[in-house]
Enzyme design. Structure first.
Site, short mmCIF file in Angstrom:
data_model
loop_
_atom_site.label_atom_id
_atom_site.label_comp_id
_atom_site.label_asym_id
_atom_site.label_seq_id
_atom_site.Cartn_x
_atom_site.Cartn_y
_atom_site.Cartn_z
CD GLU A 47 -2.58 -0.80 2.79
OE1 GLU A 47 -3.28 -1.73 3.16
OE2 GLU A 47 -2.40 0.23 3.46
CB CYS A 73 1.69 7.43 3.68
SG CYS A 73 1.96 6.38 5.08
CB CYS A 80 5.62 -5.25 9.84
SG CYS A 80 6.75 -4.40 10.96
CB CYS A 84 2.73 -3.24 16.83
SG CYS A 84 4.41 -2.61 16.69
CB CYS A 87 0.10 -2.65 13.82
SG CYS A 87 0.53 -2.40 12.09
CB SER A 185 5.96 4.31 16.65
OG SER A 185 5.61 4.76 15.37
CG HIS A 187 2.72 3.83 19.95
ND1 HIS A 187 2.54 5.04 19.30
CD2 HIS A 187 2.98 2.92 18.97
CE1 HIS A 187 2.67 4.85 18.01
NE2 HIS A 187 2.94 3.60 17.78
CG ASN A 261 -8.45 3.87 12.17
OD1 ASN A 261 -9.66 3.72 12.34
ND2 ASN A 261 -7.95 4.28 11.03
CB CYS A 304 -0.58 1.30 8.78
SG CYS A 304 0.51 0.09 9.40
N1 SAH Z 1 6.80 0.63 11.38
C1 SAH Z 1 6.86 2.02 11.50
C2 SAH Z 1 6.16 2.77 10.38
C3 SAH Z 1 4.87 2.19 9.88
S1 SAH Z 1 3.52 2.16 11.02
C4 SAH Z 1 6.33 2.49 12.85
O1 SAH Z 1 5.76 1.66 13.57
O2 SAH Z 1 6.55 3.64 13.19
C5 SAH Z 1 2.99 3.83 10.89
C6 SAH Z 1 2.17 4.36 12.04
O3 SAH Z 1 0.84 3.80 12.01
C7 SAH Z 1 2.74 4.03 13.42
O4 SAH Z 1 2.90 5.19 14.20
C8 SAH Z 1 1.71 3.12 13.98
O5 SAH Z 1 1.68 3.21 15.35
C9 SAH Z 1 0.43 3.58 13.32
N2 SAH Z 1 -0.64 2.60 13.43
C10 SAH Z 1 -0.58 1.26 13.27
N3 SAH Z 1 -1.78 0.68 13.51
C11 SAH Z 1 -2.64 1.69 13.82
C12 SAH Z 1 -4.03 1.74 14.17
N4 SAH Z 1 -4.77 0.64 14.23
N5 SAH Z 1 -4.56 2.97 14.42
C13 SAH Z 1 -3.81 4.09 14.34
N6 SAH Z 1 -2.51 4.10 14.02
C14 SAH Z 1 -1.91 2.91 13.76
FE1 SF4 Z 2 5.36 -2.91 12.03
FE2 SF4 Z 2 4.95 -0.28 12.49
FE3 SF4 Z 2 2.87 -2.02 12.33
FE4 SF4 Z 2 4.51 -2.13 14.42
S1 SF4 Z 2 3.18 -0.40 13.85
S2 SF4 Z 2 3.78 -3.91 13.24
S3 SF4 Z 2 6.48 -1.64 13.49
S4 SF4 Z 2 4.27 -1.47 10.70
#
Ligand code: SAH
Ligand code: SF4
Length: 314
Positions: A47, A73, A80, A84, A87, A185, A187, A261, A304
């Site tokens: 994406e 973006c 990945c 997380c 995510c 990130s 959090h 989200n 994402c």
């Molecule tokens: N791996 C890197 C970059 C990609 S993720 C990172 O983790 O920083 C990009 C952003 O999307 C991160 O800040 C992540 O915390 C956020 N993200 C992932 N899942 C999400 C969700 N369900 N709601 C809101 N933000 C989310």
């Molecule tokens: Fe990977 Fe970023 Fe998603 Fe964590 S938030 S699983 S590091 S893409």
């Protein structure tokens, strides 16, 4: 080209592909943002998102000049490894790293598909799918190619790496002195919760990230961005805000609060607007620069990994 030997045609076709991406899905948001699902040559998908910001500025005569600013973006991996718990990309597991060419191609395609002229200002955030510092060499090569003056000419100051916090790689990135922007990130403000959200925190804890950030060369006009994903009843309290202020002491930081989200199957919940605003106001009152991330493209599969996962479900 048919006027070259067959063997050479084949070699070129196999080793020097031209159209390395093709659009298989596109979702346009009411605010103008567009999310693309691209197919790569090996039929895997990835994406990229174009975010559109409307900008109004006054010229010397006081006339209002309307313009558009673009943020791309960009993804760095298919899936990945970091895993997380909040995510969606993580749910699909890890397939492979993207090559430097595939990273650059996302930028080229977003420009081409939207007729974005060379003189238009474009920002790039490596915040799509994947952990950019886990595909270090290819991402660095792509950044260098994208910033080449003779090419796309998108200055490194306009490019931001978002990382879940691989401290050793942040140190390595600092040494490169590329002039790139950094987003962490974070959090969570204590290691227990952060390890629940980002399992890798057991290896690279909060203090190691803060130490790495303190050594990172930051442009005098810029700040290190700390992304703070706010999850209802997990990290949305004022005590956490106070801990965050303490952690960032001595860092030229900017905090970006992100609403969690939700997606089907997750137990985490989106925080209330009141809690979010209170958190922000508290930080600002204590002198920390803070914004709430404008949820661009909320009406499309915004978080994402959502477009790809949706495609997998269909
Ligand atoms: N791996 C890197 C970059 C990609 S993720 C990172 O983790 O920083 C990009 C952003 O999307 C991160 O800040 C992540 O915390 C956020 N993200 C992932 N899942 C999400 C969700 N369900 N709601 C809101 N933000 C989310
Ligand atoms: Fe990977 Fe970023 Fe998603 Fe964590 S938030 S699983 S590091 S893409």
């Amino acid at each position: 080209m048919k006027n070259i030997p067959k063997q050479l045609q084949q070699t070129l076709q196999e080793n020097y592909p031209i159209d390395i991406l093709s659009v298989i899905k596109e979702e346009k948001s009411l605010d103008g943002s567009i999310k693309y699902l691209f197919k790569l040559q090996d039929n895997t998908t990835v994406e990229s998102v174009l975010l559109l910001m409307k900008d109004k500025q006054k010229d010397q005569q006081g006339n209002i000049i309307k313009s558009e600013k673009y943020t791309f973006c960009i993804s760095s991996q298919i899936g990945c490894k970091v895993g997380c718990s909040f995510c969606l990309t993580a749910k699909g597991g890890f397939t492979r790293d993207l090559s430097a060419a595939e990273i650059v191609a996302q930028v080229v395609y977003l420009k081409k598909l939207n007729n974005i002229d060379q003189d238009k200002s474009v920002n790039i955030v490596y915040m799509g799918m994947g952990e950019p510092l886990d595909n270090y060499d290819n991402v660095i090569q792509a950044i260098k190619i994208i910033s080449q003056e003779s090419g796309l000419s998108i200055n490194t100051r306009r490019q931001t790496i978002s990382t879940s916090g691989i401290s050793s790689k942040i140190d390595k990135l600092a040494q490169e002195n590329l002039g790139i922007q950094l987003a962490i990130s974070l959090h969570a403000v204590d290691d227990e919760l952060r390890s629940e959200l980002i399992p890798m925190n057991k290896a690279y804890n909060i203090q190691s990230i803060i130490d790495a950030v303190k050594k990172f060369p930051v442009d005098t006009r810029k700040r290190v961005m700390f992304e703070y994903l706010v999850i209802k009843d997990k990290n949305d309290d004022i005590k956490s805000a106070d801990k965050l202020i303490k952690l960032l002491d001595g860092i030229k930081a900017k905090v970006n609060l992100i609403y969690f989200n939700p997606y089907p199957g997750t137990t985490y919940q989106r925080p209330s607007k009141t809690k979010m605003e209170k958190f922000k106001d508290h930080l600002i009152k204590k002198g920390v620069v803070c914004t709430i991330r404008e949820s661009k493209g909320l009406d499309i599969s915004a978080a994402c990994g959502q477009l790809k996962e949706k495609e997998n479900l269909e």
